[in-house]
Scaffold this motif. Structure first.
Motif, PDB file in Angstrom:
ATOM      1  N   ASP A 119      -4.879   5.342  17.549  1.00  4.76           N
ATOM      2  CA  ASP A 119      -5.085   5.266  18.997  1.00  4.76           C
ATOM      3  C   ASP A 119      -4.448   6.517  19.590  1.00  4.76           C
ATOM      4  O   ASP A 119      -3.224   6.603  19.705  1.00  4.76           O
ATOM      5  N   SER A 142      -4.239   7.572  22.493  1.00 10.17           N
ATOM      6  CA  SER A 142      -3.627   7.472  23.823  1.00 10.17           C
ATOM      7  C   SER A 142      -2.137   7.179  23.753  1.00 10.17           C
ATOM      8  O   SER A 142      -1.441   7.189  24.755  1.00 10.17           O
ATOM      9  N   GLN A 179      -1.527  13.815  21.876  1.00  9.68           N
ATOM     10  CA  GLN A 179      -2.788  13.119  22.116  1.00  9.68           C
ATOM     11  C   GLN A 179      -3.976  14.034  21.848  1.00  9.68           C
ATOM     12  O   GLN A 179      -4.962  13.628  21.228  1.00  9.68           O
ATOM     13  N   LYS A 215      -6.905  13.682  18.935  1.00 11.78           N
ATOM     14  CA  LYS A 215      -8.340  13.646  19.249  1.00 11.78           C
ATOM     15  C   LYS A 215      -9.098  14.733  18.487  1.00 11.78           C
ATOM     16  O   LYS A 215     -10.182  14.475  17.949  1.00 11.78           O
TER      17      LYS A 215
END
Length: 114
Positions: free
Chosen positions: A111, A113, A70, A74
């Motif tokens: 995404d 997450s 994750q 990012k």
């Protein structure tokens, strides 16, 4: 005397665990991601023809946990998302996990997450 020795042994064991695996509970930060992926700059600039093995070592070094995946997602999104990056480079970046045999997705729109 025995209690003192036991405390000393426990302290040494805890210190060894912290020194040997300091990132056991913390996800990578973007500076670490950038450092580990620095060999990929050559790979990307060569359009995927040079330095793949070194690049993949960095990619594979970040594949330890879901939290790491994750954070890597990012950090990469921050680097390629809002800036002008040629489509060819974005495509190579997005293909890195597959090229290196790692099962997570990287893209400007992924995404993070998941």
């Amino acid at each position: 005397m025995a209690a003192h020795s036991l405390k000393l042994v426990c302290m040494v064991a805890i210190l060894c665990m912290l020194v040997l695996n300091p990132m056991a509970t913390a996800a990578l930060d973007c500076k670490e991601v950038e450092t580990k992926l620095s060999p990929c700059r050559i790979y990307l600039k060569s359009s995927g023809t040079t330095n793949k093995e070194e690049c993949c070592q960095g990619v594979n070094g970040m594949a330890a946990s879901a939290a790491d995946h994750q954070q890597v997602c990012k950090c990469i999104q921050n680097r390629i998302g809002g800036r002008f990056v040629p489509k060819k480079i974005k495509t190579l970046v997005e293909a890195l996990p597959q090229e290196c045999g790692v099962k997570f997705k990287i893209s400007a729109t992924a995404d993070c997450s998941k």
